[in-house]
Every structure is written in C-alpha cells, then in structure tokens.
Enzyme design. Structure first.
Site, PDB file in Angstrom:
ATOM      1  N   ASP A 263       0.850  -1.192   0.000  1.00 25.30           N
ATOM      2  CA  ASP A 263       0.000   0.000   0.000  1.00 25.30           C
ATOM      3  C   ASP A 263       0.886   1.242   0.000  1.00 25.30           C
ATOM      4  O   ASP A 263       1.839   1.349   0.782  1.00 25.30           O
ATOM      5  CB  ASP A 263      -0.900   0.009   1.231  1.00 25.30           C
ATOM      6  CG  ASP A 263      -1.905   1.147   1.192  1.00 25.30           C
ATOM      7  OD1 ASP A 263      -2.897   1.026   0.460  1.00 25.30           O
ATOM      8  OD2 ASP A 263      -1.682   2.152   1.896  1.00 25.30           O
ATOM      9  N   GLU A 306      -4.588   2.441  -4.412  1.00 24.68           N
ATOM     10  CA  GLU A 306      -3.122   2.404  -4.400  1.00 24.68           C
ATOM     11  C   GLU A 306      -2.603   1.140  -3.752  1.00 24.68           C
ATOM     12  O   GLU A 306      -1.474   1.102  -3.253  1.00 24.68           O
ATOM     13  CB  GLU A 306      -2.567   3.638  -3.680  1.00 24.68           C
ATOM     14  CG  GLU A 306      -2.909   3.725  -2.213  1.00 24.68           C
ATOM     15  CD  GLU A 306      -4.276   4.353  -1.924  1.00 24.68           C
ATOM     16  OE1 GLU A 306      -4.526   4.657  -0.755  1.00 24.68           O
ATOM     17  OE2 GLU A 306      -5.067   4.542  -2.874  1.00 24.68           O
TER      18      GLU A 306
END
Length: 388
Positions: A263, A306
């Site tokens: 992440d 993301e």
C-alpha cells in the site's frame, strides 16, 4: 447454364465479391490492426473477383489481355492476402517478400505467355509462385493448431496446405496428358476441376479470417475483464484466477506461495495536492518499481486504489521478507516526478505465506492484510509478516 470454365469463373467471381463486401461491412473499428487486416483481405477478394470476371468474359477479350490482366489481379490479391493475414495475427508483415513474389510471378508468366509461349512451363512457374505465397501464409500460421484457444488458425493452415496439394495435382495432371490444353479457358476435365476447387479457397480462407477475428475479439474481451486499464497489471478477477492456478501447482509440488500486500503511504495527499492525473502517473511509476524487483514467475496485480498484491510461488518466509524489503527500498529510493518536481514515496507491506494445504488464497490474503495493518501502525514504510 452449362458447367464450363466461364460459368465457374463467373460463380467464383460473384462469391469473392460477396465475401469482400461481408468482410468490409462486417467490421466497424477501422483503427484496430485486426480490422485493417480484414479489410485488406476484402481488397484482395475484390482483386480475385476481378480476375475471375476477366476469365468469365474471356471470349470478349484477347488471349494476351486475359493473361496479363487476370494474372496481375490474382498475383496482387495473393500479395495482399499475405500481408492481411500477418496483420490480423500481429506478425511481421513480410510485405517486401510478398511484393517480390508478385513481381517475379508476373514477369515469368508474362514471358512464358506473351514473349515465349509455353503453357506447361507457365503453369509450373505460376504454381511455384503460388506455392511460395502459401508457404509464407503457413509460416505465419505455424503452431496455431496446437493452441487451445484457436481453431481458426488450424482451418487456415489446412486451407493453404490443400491449395498447395491442388497446385501439385494440377501440374502432374497436365504433364501426364498426351495433348495438354493451351490455356485455362479450354474446357478440359483438369481445368474444370481446378477452377471449381480453387474457387473454394476464397470461401474457406474468408471463413478462417472471420473466425480468427472473432477469436481475437474474444481474447481482447477476456483480457479487458482481467487487466487494470490504468496500470496494465491484472485486476481482482485476474488475481483470483491466477491464485487458483498457482495454488494448484503448489499442491502438486508441495510448495508454499508468498503473498505481499503493498500500500502506498499517504497517497491521498498526492491526489489532493497534485490532482488525480498526476496521481495516476505516480501509480504507473510505482508499478514499474515493483515489477523490477520481481522474478519472472512472480505476479503483481492491483487490488484497488493504491493497493497492490504480489504472489511469489516457491518461496519460504526468509525469501519473502527479502523480496518485500527489496521492493520497499526500491520505492523509497525512486524519485517520483510530479509537475517537474521530485516527490518521495514510501510503501507499507504486509506479508504472509500460503501453504499448499490451504483450500484457497483468501486466508493468506487476510493474514497479509492484517500484517499490512501492523506495518501502518508501526509508522509505515516498513514490512511486517503474519505470525500465523
């Protein structure tokens, strides 16, 4: 209507004309390479139709005109078909070879037909050129019959094999005749059979082209459903299917699979500060950084936003942690450019090991997610692995 050369040529020309219209108007997106190849094949069929119509009305034309115009159109059609097939398949077009064969064929046929008439040698010369054309097509189709997701290439492959066999049969038949005919328009059994059978080739080849185009569309739709359009890596569906495949192989080899959940830290601030377009460019650079650290058999996919998932088969805990640390370090030391400025980005990574005894990868992914949460709690820009 009598079954003679002119009648057969007229029927073949009409068939080629109809097929050309079907190929042309049956496709819409002209920017697609496969569509361009199909339309190029339609152009080749129009040329073939022209050659057939010239033969059908040879009684109104001189023998030299029929010879020169008919062979010009047919040889040009053969050259276009070579390029069209390779365009649809995404191969090297080989247009120089196609043009060279067409010009060589035309010069030889013209010499043996108009300058130094010799019908048997002219047929032999033309057949050799047509065989070379078919061999170029066969080289583009080679191996297609062994692929599981295509049968169109197999149909086209055997169409061109049969075309070569027909050319060989015609030449052998002509050379074995005591008094061979002196033109294709002479209604002998060999000529009638040849024109009838050779007229089927455009139909079989066009069906093959359409089937091939349909298979390409199906593959494109398959990929669209599994590829993330922004980053080019596989999406959730692709990851789910790939996980099942990797787990099946792991069971057979009794090996484990490494799972990394990655992440990007504080990525929302990038979107808020620079906008989503620049944020998307950062994601592309992030994916490139991750990919550079992976092995050939490792897999990366986008889970959403993301967040990315890496599947690494045949690894143990130490190897997986080393891979995660390489990715983290690579991202940390990669300058991400936004509006001409360098921006530092870091990632948090959660790791887990999926054993070959697990039913699916979901449990390992949940463990990796829990480890990712721990990495964020620890201050981000670090790696944590699930203890379970």
């Amino acid at each position: 209507m009598h079954l003679n050369i002119e009648t057969l040529a007229l029927l073949n020309g009409g068939q080629a004309l109809v097929l050309a219209l079907m190929l042309w108007f049956g496709t819409r997106d002209g920017s697609n390479r496969a569509v361009k190849g199909l339309r190029l094949r339609a152009g080749a069929l129009l040329l073939e139709a022209g050659g057939d119509f010239i033969l059908a009305f040879d009684f109104k034309l001189s023998q030299t005109s029929v010879l020169l115009m008919g062979n010009t159109l047919n040889l040009a059609a053969q050259a276009l078909t070579i390029v069209a097939l390779r365009m649809v398949l995404g191969r090297n077009l080989r247009w120089r070879e196609a043009i060279a064969l067409g010009v060589t064929g035309w010069l030889g046929v013209t010499y043996l037909g108009a300058v130094h008439p010799d019908y048997l040698m002219r047929v032999l010369w033309g057949s050799a050129i047509l065989t070379c054309n078919s061999l170029l097509n066969l080289s583009a189709l080679w191996g297609g019959c062994r692929e599981q997701d295509t049968r169109a290439q197999c149909l086209l492959f055997w169409t061109y094999v049969l075309a070569i066999a027909l050319l060989v049969w015609r030449n052998l038949s002509l050379w074995m005749l005591a008094t061979p005919p002196q033109g294709i328009g002479v209604p002998t059994p060999v000529n009638i059979a040849y024109v009838l059978l050779f007229g089927l080739q455009p139909l079989l080849a066009s069906v093959g082209f359409l089937l091939l185009y349909n298979e390409i569309l199906q593959r494109d739709l398959y990929d669209l459903a599994r590829i993330d359009p922004l980053t080019g890596v596989i999406n959730r569906l692709g990851l789910l299917e790939a996980s099942d495949v990797l787990l099946t192989k792991a069971r057979a080899r009794r090996e484990s699979i490494g799972v990394l959940l990655i992440d990007a830290d504080h990525f929302k601030s990038i979107n808020d500060r620079f906008g989503h377009d620049d944020g998307d460019r950062v994601l592309l650079e992030l994916v490139a950084s991750i990919r550079r650290m992976l092995r050939a058999n490792d897999l990366v996919g986008r889970v959403g936003g993301e967040e990315f998932l890496v599947l690494s088969p045949s690894v143990k805990e130490g190897d997986l942690l080393a891979l995660a640390e390489r990715i983290r370090t690579a991202v940390e030391h990669t300058p991400f450019h936004i509006n001409g400025q360098s921006y530092a980005l870091t990632v948090s990574i959660g790791a887990a090991i999926a054993s070959s005894s697990e039913q699916d990868m979901m449990a390992a992914r949940r463990r990796a997610d829990a480890a990712l949460y721990e990495a964020k709690r620890a201050g981000r820009n670090c790696v944590r692995i699930s203890a379970a």
